[in-house]
Design a protein around this motif. Structure first.
Motif, short mmCIF file in Angstrom:
data_model
loop_
_atom_site.label_atom_id
_atom_site.label_comp_id
_atom_site.label_asym_id
_atom_site.label_seq_id
_atom_site.Cartn_x
_atom_site.Cartn_y
_atom_site.Cartn_z
N GLU A 81 27.21 -31.09 43.02
CA GLU A 81 27.02 -30.28 41.80
C GLU A 81 28.33 -30.23 41.00
O GLU A 81 28.33 -30.32 39.77
N ARG A 82 29.44 -30.09 41.72
CA ARG A 82 30.73 -30.00 41.00
C ARG A 82 31.07 -31.33 40.34
O ARG A 82 31.59 -31.38 39.23
N TRP A 83 30.75 -32.42 41.02
CA TRP A 83 30.98 -33.75 40.41
C TRP A 83 30.15 -33.85 39.14
O TRP A 83 30.63 -34.27 38.08
N ALA A 84 28.88 -33.46 39.24
CA ALA A 84 27.99 -33.58 38.07
C ALA A 84 28.48 -32.68 36.94
O ALA A 84 28.40 -33.05 35.76
N ASP A 85 29.04 -31.52 37.29
CA ASP A 85 29.59 -30.64 36.24
C ASP A 85 30.77 -31.32 35.54
O ASP A 85 30.99 -31.12 34.34
N THR A 86 31.52 -32.16 36.28
CA THR A 86 32.64 -32.88 35.64
C THR A 86 32.11 -33.89 34.62
O THR A 86 32.68 -34.07 33.56
#
Ligand SMILES: COc1ccc([C@H]2[C@H](O)[C@H](O)[C@H](C)N2C)cc1
Length: 452
Positions: A81-86
């Motif tokens: 999820e954090r990667w996708a937020d980046t």
């Protein structure tokens, strides 16, 4: 024209919906992540330059010691999820992830090798988690797959004898099985980015590269495949022996853009991929990489450069060994994304502005559906004024600085120098990063008083 069995599948760019969607994305997030992120360019206490994902080769690390890294690949701080937020922060519309890089380690639990995520402490299906997280945000996922595999016993760089041919045939069968597996496990994937196809062994097997493209397009209608996969009957790569592009877009621009700016590049679809450090794809902790990070406005210039010639720009991120994104890269993503948030209408769904010459101070882009032309000023002249040369016979009616809502077209100071040549005083224009103007133009209808 030669009669090729394994040459280009078409003479003109694809115009189907899936390809138009890929073309309109313009900005993508490349991610290189694997066991190499653990040593991150350092081995036995020494920094090894030019070697993040290439470390095992450059540092000549014994295979068993490299494989042992899998035991440390705990994914302690990996959060899809954090990667996708980046990617959202960057303004990326698609993401391309290294499913398997040259070392052969697979980010999914492959049934065709033991060197994969299933044999790591967490056993997590990284690809599955990433596809879910990115697609939940409306971001398309593409798979990078390295045909080159340093670990597999049947890999051959060259084919010297029958034994080599037999072994490499086994390897190609293995790789085909892995690609079928990826297509079956993750059918929503939108594209395949092939790499590691430059060796003689692959060039001598153009038939296999043709079969891979056919198989993927049969199993995943609309899937987009890069030109790096393909070799033709005579071993020609990217462009076949008749000069026609193989695959759906040209992907030879690696850490470089078309220089000088050349309108002929706009004749076909293409993509440039770029590292944030000078030359490291995987995370490299040493000053060799960390002291060479690009400035966000360098990245904006590259995005506009690619768009102006009808190409996509794929910016690479190298997450760290624990799965966390590198803060410096996240910061660059945020700054570029903020710029795109204000000026993205000059990038997304835009491309080559037919009839507009290269201006030198930046780029012209044109919205492919509305025809709106934009001026992206990435190299503001010291004078603070830009010379705006319109196609002959055109009049500059007005211009709108993007992001300056309420700044009507005609307020911005500009004057005619001659015919269709104008000068714009950038003086009052302020913006975070490169300025972008939407140009309002019309046809010259009456006599034009030429400046003396
Ligand atoms: C100089 O030879 C190279 C340079 C880069 C590559 C690989 C990088 O590891 C990265 O995956 C890039 C996209 N690919 C071309 C391979 C060989």
């Amino acid at each position: 024209m030669m009669d090729l069995k394994y040459g280009a599948s078409r003479e003109k760019p694809r115009e189907d919906a899936a390809m138009k969607r890929f073309r309109g994305h313009r900005v993508g997030q490349f991610i290189h992540w694997g066991l190499y992120a653990l040593p991150a360019g350092r081995w036995e206490g020494k920094d090894v330059e030019f070697a993040a994902e290439f470390l095992p080769r450059v540092a000549k690390i014994p295979q068993h010691r490299w494989e042992a890294l899998a035991n440390d690949f705990t994914l302690a701080d990996f959060d899809a999820e954090r990667w996708a937020d980046t990617a959202v922060a960057l303004g990326a519309r698609y993401m391309t992830i290294t499913t398997k890089h040259h070392d052969g380690f697979c980010l999914w639990p492959s049934a065709h090798t033991d060197f994969h995520m299933g044999n790591t402490p967490s056993g997590r299906d990284v690809l599955g988690e990433l596809v879910a997280a990115y697609e939940a945000r409306g971001i398309d996922v593409n798979f990078y797959y390295s045909v080159l595999d340093w670990r597999h016993p049947d890999w051959r760089f060259t084919l010297e004898n029958d034994a080599d041919n037999l072994a490499f045939a086994r390897y190609l069968d293995f790789a085909m099985k892995q690609l079928v597996e990826l297509a079956e496990r993750y059918p929503s994937v939108k594209g395949f980015w092939f790499d590691g196809t430059w060796d003689e062994s692959v060039k001598a097997n153009g038939w296999w590269t043709w079969e891979v493209e056919r198989m993927l397009k049969e199993r995943i209608p609309g899937v987009v495949v890069n030109s790096r996969l393909r070799a033709d009957d005579f071993g020609a790569r990217h462009v076949d022996s008749n000069g026609l592009l193989m695959g759906d877009y040209e992907s030879g621009y690696e850490r470089r853009l078309p220089e000088p700016w050349d309108r002929s590049v706009a004749a076909h679809d293409w993509e440039a991929c770029m590292t944030i450090p000078q030359a490291s794809w995987g995370y490299h902790q040493g000053p060799w990489a960390q002291s060479t990070l690009k400035h966000p406005w360098d990245v904006v210039d590259m995005i506009a450069h690619c768009t102006s010639l009808g190409g996509n720009f794929l910016l690479n991120f190298g997450p760290r060994g624990d799965g966390s994104m590198a803060p410096a890269e996240v910061e660059i993503a945020r700054t570029v994304g903020q710029w795109l948030g204000v000026n993205g209408e000059a990038i997304y769904g835009c491309g080559f502005a037919e009839g507009w010459e290269y201006p030198g101070w930046g780029y012209f882009t044109q919205d492919s559906s509305t025809g709106q032309v934009f001026a992206v000023v990435t190299r503001e002249p010291a004078s603070g004024r830009i010379r705006l040369e319109l196609p002959t016979g055109m009049e500059l009616v007005g211009l709108q600085l993007l992001g300056s809502a309420g700044h009507p077209f005609n307020e911005h100071p500009f004057k005619r120098l001659a015919g269709s040549v104008f000068e714009v005083d950038l003086g009052g224009a302020t913006s975070a990063g490169p300025l972008v103007f939407a140009l309002e133009t019309g046809a010259i209808t009456g006599p034009v008083a030429e400046k003396e």
